[in-house]
Design a protein around this motif. Structure first.
Motif, PDB file in Angstrom:
ATOM      1  N   TYR A   1       0.855  -1.187   0.000  1.00 26.28           N
ATOM      2  CA  TYR A   1       0.000   0.000   0.000  1.00 26.28           C
ATOM      3  C   TYR A   1       0.891   1.237   0.000  1.00 26.28           C
ATOM      4  O   TYR A   1       1.649   1.464   0.945  1.00 26.28           O
ATOM      5  N   ASN A   2       0.802   2.029  -1.078  1.00 28.92           N
ATOM      6  CA  ASN A   2       1.585   3.255  -1.213  1.00 28.92           C
ATOM      7  C   ASN A   2       0.677   4.420  -1.579  1.00 28.92           C
ATOM      8  O   ASN A   2      -0.307   4.237  -2.317  1.00 28.92           O
ATOM      9  N   THR A   3       1.030   5.602  -1.096  1.00 31.53           N
ATOM     10  CA  THR A   3       0.322   6.810  -1.533  1.00 31.53           C
ATOM     11  C   THR A   3       1.319   7.808  -2.098  1.00 31.53           C
ATOM     12  O   THR A   3       2.495   7.836  -1.711  1.00 31.53           O
ATOM     13  N   PHE A   4       0.829   8.673  -3.013  1.00 27.54           N
ATOM     14  CA  PHE A   4       1.672   9.639  -3.715  1.00 27.54           C
ATOM     15  C   PHE A   4       0.937  10.968  -3.851  1.00 27.54           C
ATOM     16  O   PHE A   4      -0.294  11.020  -3.818  1.00 27.54           O
ATOM     17  N   ASN A   5       1.732  12.017  -4.072  1.00 28.09           N
ATOM     18  CA  ASN A   5       1.144  13.328  -4.377  1.00 28.09           C
ATOM     19  C   ASN A   5       0.622  13.379  -5.802  1.00 28.09           C
ATOM     20  O   ASN A   5      -0.327  14.090  -6.112  1.00 28.09           O
ATOM     21  N   ASP A   6       1.302  12.624  -6.687  1.00 26.60           N
ATOM     22  CA  ASP A   6       0.987  12.672  -8.110  1.00 26.60           C
ATOM     23  C   ASP A   6       0.466  11.324  -8.603  1.00 26.60           C
ATOM     24  O   ASP A   6       0.690  10.285  -7.992  1.00 26.60           O
ATOM     25  N   TYR A   7      -0.194  11.381  -9.747  1.00 22.64           N
ATOM     26  CA  TYR A   7      -0.672  10.146 -10.384  1.00 22.64           C
ATOM     27  C   TYR A   7       0.515   9.289 -10.821  1.00 22.64           C
ATOM     28  O   TYR A   7       1.500   9.789 -11.381  1.00 22.64           O
ATOM     29  N   VAL A   8       0.434   7.973 -10.571  1.00 17.87           N
ATOM     30  CA  VAL A   8       1.447   7.021 -11.019  1.00 17.87           C
ATOM     31  C   VAL A   8       0.723   5.795 -11.564  1.00 17.87           C
ATOM     32  O   VAL A   8      -0.470   5.592 -11.314  1.00 17.87           O
ATOM     33  N   ALA A   9       1.449   4.968 -12.298  1.00 20.59           N
ATOM     34  CA  ALA A   9       0.874   3.729 -12.824  1.00 20.59           C
ATOM     35  C   ALA A   9       1.992   2.699 -12.959  1.00 20.59           C
ATOM     36  O   ALA A   9       3.114   3.042 -13.359  1.00 20.59           O
ATOM     37  N   TYR A  10       1.664   1.458 -12.617  1.00 22.77           N
ATOM     38  CA  TYR A  10       2.651   0.373 -12.718  1.00 22.77           C
ATOM     39  C   TYR A  10       2.356  -0.430 -13.977  1.00 22.77           C
ATOM     40  O   TYR A  10       1.232  -0.915 -14.177  1.00 22.77           O
ATOM     41  N   ARG A  11       3.359  -0.564 -14.834  1.00 24.64           N
ATOM     42  CA  ARG A  11       3.216  -1.309 -16.083  1.00 24.64           C
ATOM     43  C   ARG A  11       3.967  -2.623 -15.970  1.00 24.64           C
ATOM     44  O   ARG A  11       5.113  -2.651 -15.534  1.00 24.64           O
ATOM     45  N   TYR A  12       3.315  -3.708 -16.376  1.00 24.61           N
ATOM     46  CA  TYR A  12       3.916  -5.025 -16.219  1.00 24.61           C
ATOM     47  C   TYR A  12       3.420  -5.959 -17.317  1.00 24.61           C
ATOM     48  O   TYR A  12       2.533  -5.606 -18.096  1.00 24.61           O
ATOM     49  N   LYS A  13       4.014  -7.135 -17.363  1.00 26.09           N
ATOM     50  CA  LYS A  13       3.643  -8.142 -18.347  1.00 26.09           C
ATOM     51  C   LYS A  13       2.670  -9.134 -17.730  1.00 26.09           C
ATOM     52  O   LYS A  13       2.760  -9.490 -16.567  1.00 26.09           O
ATOM     53  N   THR A  14       1.728  -9.600 -18.543  1.00 27.16           N
ATOM     54  CA  THR A  14       0.805 -10.622 -18.087  1.00 27.16           C
ATOM     55  C   THR A  14       0.569 -11.602 -19.224  1.00 27.16           C
ATOM     56  O   THR A  14       1.179 -11.500 -20.289  1.00 27.16           O
ATOM     57  N   PHE A  15      -0.302 -12.580 -18.983  1.00 29.79           N
ATOM     58  CA  PHE A  15      -0.588 -13.595 -19.982  1.00 29.79           C
ATOM     59  C   PHE A  15      -2.062 -13.561 -20.350  1.00 29.79           C
ATOM     60  O   PHE A  15      -2.921 -13.544 -19.475  1.00 29.79           O
ATOM     61  N   ALA A  16      -2.337 -13.546 -21.655  1.00 29.97           N
ATOM     62  CA  ALA A  16      -3.709 -13.674 -22.116  1.00 29.97           C
ATOM     63  C   ALA A  16      -3.918 -15.126 -22.513  1.00 29.97           C
ATOM     64  O   ALA A  16      -3.151 -15.687 -23.294  1.00 29.97           O
TER      65      ALA A  16
END
Length: 312
Positions: free
Chosen positions: A119-134
């Motif tokens: 659980y993290n909070t930030f002043n600014d918008y962030v996004a985590y990009r990762y790989k997944t499987f379809a």
């Protein structure tokens, strides 16, 4: 001449002074989210019971940061020797389920799916990009017998059975922060499958005149009588340890079943008895170490108490 040199130096210094602002400007605030785990890029996070997994929050610009684990599991103090097998002496924060440490080593003492929450909070918008499987499934092909040519109709060749095929192309995914009040929140839970050691458990069934019954095999006084050339069905009922290979050996007869992509839980089969006599048997449930070493090799051998009596 000396005065001229001093004047020139003063002029040069004046030029640099006039071009320099002595006021310190702090770099702009920067926020980003990221993490690393000991599972690397594996799609499934699997750990043996009694082992640990590591998680590092690599985020920057966090306002609040917390790791949370489930009760019964523990935080360990690193570094931990690679060859270490006992971890109780590394336990820190006994009984705690939360910490603000950036890196954690979680000692899994509970089996089943265990949650590790970041659980993290930030002043600014962030996004985590990762790989997944379809996952895309292709239906299994049902076997069809050949049809001979009749009249004007041509012959139709036989069709071999084919198992269902599952394609797993990789694709990008994004976990965006969510605005809660005046903060941007990343709230992510890792689901870790914790697997216990194998405890082999099995069942035997027999079909006579179209009727299938479960045959007792748990007692030394049990005698399972079958006719030569007939067969018994053996079923793996193992509940712990996730075995991937099962082997039954009854006298000289052997039945081995392996998990495959098409049959991920290949746990039952038929064994034909062609030799007359009384025989004892064993059932072995085992698993091979995973590629990343998260699950070590494990084997459990069950000596079947019953006697298998094959009659003419």
């Amino acid at each position: 001449m000396k005065n001229k040199v001093i004047i020139i130096l003063l002029m040069i210094a004046g030029i640099f002074t006039s071009c320099t602002d002595n006021t310190y400007e702090a770099p702009p605030a920067f926020s980003d989210v990221g993490w690393y785990t000991s599972a690397f890029q594996q799609e499934n996070f699997v750990v043996a019971k009694g082992q640990f997994a590591s998680f590092t929050d690599a985020s920057v610009g966090t306002l609040d940061h917390t790791w949370t684990i489930e009760e019964g599991n523990s935080f360990l103090k690193g570094p931990i020797a690679l060859k270490e097998t006992k971890f109780d002496s590394y336990i820190i924060y006994p009984g705690a389920v939360e910490t603000t440490d950036k890196t954690i080593h979680v000692y899994f003492k509970n089996e089943g799916f265990q949650k590790v929450r970041l659980y993290n909070t930030f002043n600014d918008y962030v996004a985590y990009r990762y790989k997944t499987f379809a996952i895309a499934a292709k239906a299994a092909v049902v076997a069809k017998a050949a049809v001979p040519a009749t009249g004007d109709a041509p012959a139709v060749p036989a069709v071999a059975a084919a198992p269902a095929v599952v394609a797993v192309p990789r694709m990008d995914a994004v976990l965006p922060a969510v605005k809660v009040g005046d903060k941007w929140v990343i709230d992510y839970t890792f689901n870790v499958k914790v697997v216990d050691t194998i405890v082999a458990k099995m069942q035997v069934t027999q079909t006579v005149a179209g009727v299938t019954t479960t045959v007792s095999h748990q007692n030394a006084t049990d005698v399972i009588t079958i006719k030569k050339g007939t067969r018994l069905q053996f079923i793996d009922l193992t509940e712990k340890g996730d075995p991937t290979t099962r082997t039954w050996k009854i006298g000289a007869a052997t039945l081995t079943l392996n998990n495959t992509a098409a049959i991920p839980n290949n746990n039952n089969g038929l064994l034909i008895f062609n030799t007359v006599g009384d025989f004892k048997g064993t059932f072995t449930a085992s698993r091979a170490s995973t590629a990343a070493g998260a699950l070590p090799n494990d084997t459990d051998i069950y000596n079947i108490p019953a006697t298998f009596r094959v009659v003419p």
